[in-house]
Design an enzyme around this catalytic site. Structure first.
Site, PDB file in Angstrom:
ATOM      1  N   HIS A 175      -2.625  -3.460  -3.263  1.00 28.28           N
ATOM      2  CA  HIS A 175      -3.983  -3.207  -2.792  1.00 28.28           C
ATOM      3  C   HIS A 175      -4.937  -3.077  -3.975  1.00 28.28           C
ATOM      4  O   HIS A 175      -6.090  -3.502  -3.914  1.00 28.28           O
ATOM      5  CB  HIS A 175      -3.997  -1.922  -1.950  1.00 28.28           C
ATOM      6  CG  HIS A 175      -5.146  -1.841  -1.009  1.00 28.28           C
ATOM      7  ND1 HIS A 175      -5.401  -0.733  -0.236  1.00 28.28           N
ATOM      8  CD2 HIS A 175      -6.137  -2.728  -0.697  1.00 28.28           C
ATOM      9  CE1 HIS A 175      -6.476  -0.938   0.495  1.00 28.28           C
ATOM     10  NE2 HIS A 175      -6.941  -2.145   0.235  1.00 28.28           N
ATOM     11  N   HIS A 205       0.839  -1.191   0.000  1.00 34.76           N
ATOM     12  CA  HIS A 205       0.000   0.000   0.000  1.00 34.76           C
ATOM     13  C   HIS A 205       0.884   1.255   0.000  1.00 34.76           C
ATOM     14  O   HIS A 205       2.058   1.205   0.348  1.00 34.76           O
ATOM     15  CB  HIS A 205      -0.852   0.097   1.277  1.00 34.76           C
ATOM     16  CG  HIS A 205      -1.593  -1.134   1.643  1.00 34.76           C
ATOM     17  ND1 HIS A 205      -2.952  -1.251   1.499  1.00 34.76           N
ATOM     18  CD2 HIS A 205      -1.185  -2.311   2.198  1.00 34.76           C
ATOM     19  CE1 HIS A 205      -3.357  -2.429   1.946  1.00 34.76           C
ATOM     20  NE2 HIS A 205      -2.300  -3.096   2.362  1.00 34.76           N
ATOM     21  N   TYR A 206       0.280   2.393  -0.335  1.00 32.87           N
ATOM     22  CA  TYR A 206       0.874   3.671   0.038  1.00 32.87           C
ATOM     23  C   TYR A 206      -0.070   4.370   1.006  1.00 32.87           C
ATOM     24  O   TYR A 206      -1.274   4.095   1.048  1.00 32.87           O
ATOM     25  CB  TYR A 206       1.219   4.547  -1.162  1.00 32.87           C
ATOM     26  CG  TYR A 206       0.090   4.981  -2.079  1.00 32.87           C
ATOM     27  CD1 TYR A 206      -1.066   5.602  -1.601  1.00 32.87           C
ATOM     28  CD2 TYR A 206       0.207   4.817  -3.451  1.00 32.87           C
ATOM     29  CE1 TYR A 206      -2.074   6.019  -2.452  1.00 32.87           C
ATOM     30  CE2 TYR A 206      -0.795   5.235  -4.315  1.00 32.87           C
ATOM     31  CZ  TYR A 206      -1.933   5.839  -3.800  1.00 32.87           C
ATOM     32  OH  TYR A 206      -2.930   6.256  -4.651  1.00 32.87           O
ATOM     33  N   THR A 207       0.485   5.313   1.789  1.00 34.42           N
ATOM     34  CA  THR A 207      -0.282   5.910   2.879  1.00 34.42           C
ATOM     35  C   THR A 207      -1.094   7.132   2.465  1.00 34.42           C
ATOM     36  O   THR A 207      -2.031   7.516   3.161  1.00 34.42           O
ATOM     37  CB  THR A 207       0.657   6.346   4.013  1.00 34.42           C
ATOM     38  OG1 THR A 207       1.568   7.334   3.511  1.00 34.42           O
ATOM     39  CG2 THR A 207       1.429   5.159   4.575  1.00 34.42           C
ATOM     40  N   ASP A 248      -3.664   2.009  -5.024  1.00 32.81           N
ATOM     41  CA  ASP A 248      -2.306   1.890  -4.486  1.00 32.81           C
ATOM     42  C   ASP A 248      -1.765   0.459  -4.665  1.00 32.81           C
ATOM     43  O   ASP A 248      -2.543  -0.484  -4.670  1.00 32.81           O
ATOM     44  CB  ASP A 248      -2.264   2.301  -3.001  1.00 32.81           C
ATOM     45  CG  ASP A 248      -3.245   1.544  -2.120  1.00 32.81           C
ATOM     46  OD1 ASP A 248      -4.389   1.350  -2.545  1.00 32.81           O
ATOM     47  OD2 ASP A 248      -2.862   1.172  -0.997  1.00 32.81           O
ATOM     48  N   GLU A 270       2.690  -0.771   4.454  1.00 30.51           N
ATOM     49  CA  GLU A 270       2.391   0.585   4.001  1.00 30.51           C
ATOM     50  C   GLU A 270       3.698   1.325   3.734  1.00 30.51           C
ATOM     51  O   GLU A 270       4.669   1.170   4.474  1.00 30.51           O
ATOM     52  CB  GLU A 270       1.597   1.347   5.062  1.00 30.51           C
ATOM     53  CG  GLU A 270       0.193   0.831   5.304  1.00 30.51           C
ATOM     54  CD  GLU A 270      -0.825   1.481   4.385  1.00 30.51           C
ATOM     55  OE1 GLU A 270      -0.423   2.307   3.532  1.00 30.51           O
ATOM     56  OE2 GLU A 270      -2.027   1.157   4.532  1.00 30.51           O
TER      57      GLU A 270
END
Length: 257
Positions: free
Chosen positions: A151, A41-43, A161, A104
Site C-alpha cells: 500500500h 496491507h496491515y489492518t 503499510d 489485509e
C-alpha cells in the site's frame, strides 16, 4: 383457459427473469485477467475489529489473514472490486481498486514510543499462509514478477503499510517479488559513494520502479516520502527518505535489465 394463460405468463416471466440466452461455445484467445496487481496491507487493529470494518463499512479487501492461527478469510470475490487501495498509482495506472486484489493482514502497525515508532512484527505462520495464497493468485491470474506491491508503494504520500517489518525478502525467496543481487549492490554502492547522483536521477529511477514522483529535481517532502517507501521495502533498517549511495545502488541494480 385462465389456468393455461396464467401458466404461460409465468413461463414468460421466468424467461425474462433469467436473462437472455447466451451462447458460450466460442472463446477468444485475446484475453487476460483483469487483475494486474496484488496490494498488501496491515489492518492496524485486531481480528474482531478488522472483520467489522472490512465487512460492515465501505472499506473492504478480498482477503484477510489472521496472525495465530493464520486463518485466511475471503471477504470479496476476486471477480468483484474491493475498496482497499483508495487514491493510488503504480506504473502509470491509477485508482487501482479496479485492477487489483487486496490482502489485509492482522497487524497493529506501530505505536509511538519515546524513540519513535515501535512496529509490530508479523507472525511466521501468517507469512507462510500469505505466500501460499500469493502463489495461488499469481498462478491463476498469470501475473508477472513485480505485480505484488505494498500500500505504501501505491500511496506513498499517505500510507506506510505493510511497514518496515514486513519480510519482503521471504516473498522474494519464494519467487514472488524481484530482489536485487547483493554483490551487485555492494559493487555499485562503492561507485555511488564516490559520486552520488542528483535528485533528478533518483526521481527518474523511482518512476521506472513504478512510483509516482514529480520529475523536478528538487528533494521535497513528496520525493522523500517516495524514497522512504522504496527503502522500507528494500532497506528496512533505515528508511529516512534521504538519497544515499546504497539506495542509488539498489535502484540501479533493480532497474538494470
Amino acid at each position: 383457459m385462465k389456468v393455461f394463460c396464467l401458466s404461460l405468463l409465468m413461463i414468460l416471466l421466468a424467461g425474462c427473469a433469467s436473462g437472455p440466452r447466451i451462447d458460450t461455445s466460442h472463446t477468444a484467445i485475446g484475453q487476460s485477467s483483469r487483475v494486474q496487481y496484488v496490494i498488501l496491507h496491515y489492518t492496524s487493529t485486531d481480528l474482531a475489529h478488522s472483520l467489522q470494518l472490512l465487512t460492515e463499512e465501505q472499506v473492504s479487501s478480498h482477503y484477510l489473514i489472521d496472525r495465530a492461527p493464520a486463518t485466511i478469510y475471503q471477504l470479496v470475490d476476486e471477480n468483484r472490486r474491493a475498496w482497499h487501495a483508495g487514491e493510488s498509482v503504480w506504473q502509470g495506472r491509477t485508482w487501482l481498486n479496479a485492477s487489483s486484489i487486496g490482502i489485509e493482514m492482522i497487524n497493529a502497525g506501530y505505536t509511538e514510543g519515546p524513540q519513535g515508532k515501535v512496529w509490530q512484527p508479523y507472525s511466521q505462520a501468517q507469512i507462510d499462509a500469505l505466500i501460499v495464497l500469493l502463489k495461488d493468485i499469481v498462478a491463476r491470474h498469470e501475473l508477472p514478477l513485480g505485480s505484488i506491491i505494498g500500500h505504501s508503494d501505491v500511496a506513498p504520500q499517505r500510507k506506510v503499510d505493510p511497514g518496515p517489518l514486513f519480510p519482503w525478502k521471504q516473498l522474494a525467496d519464494a519467487g514472488l517479488v524481484p530482489w536485487p543481487d547483493a554483490q551487485a549492490v555492494v559493487n555499485r554502492q562503492v561507485l555511488y559513494a564516490m559520486q552520488l547522483p542528483d535528485v533528478a536521477w533518483f526521481q527518474a529511477q523511482l518512476a521506472r520502479q513504478g512510483y509516482v514522483v514529480d520529475q523536478h529535481g528538487i528533494l521535497d517532502e513528496a520525493t522523500r516520502n517516495v524514497i522512504a517507501a522504496f527503502q522500507m521495502k528494500y532497506r528496512p533498517a533505515r528508511y529516512d527518505g534521504q538519497p544515499d549511495a546504497q539506495t542509488a545502488a539498489l535502484l540501479d541494480v533493480l532497474n538494470t535489465p
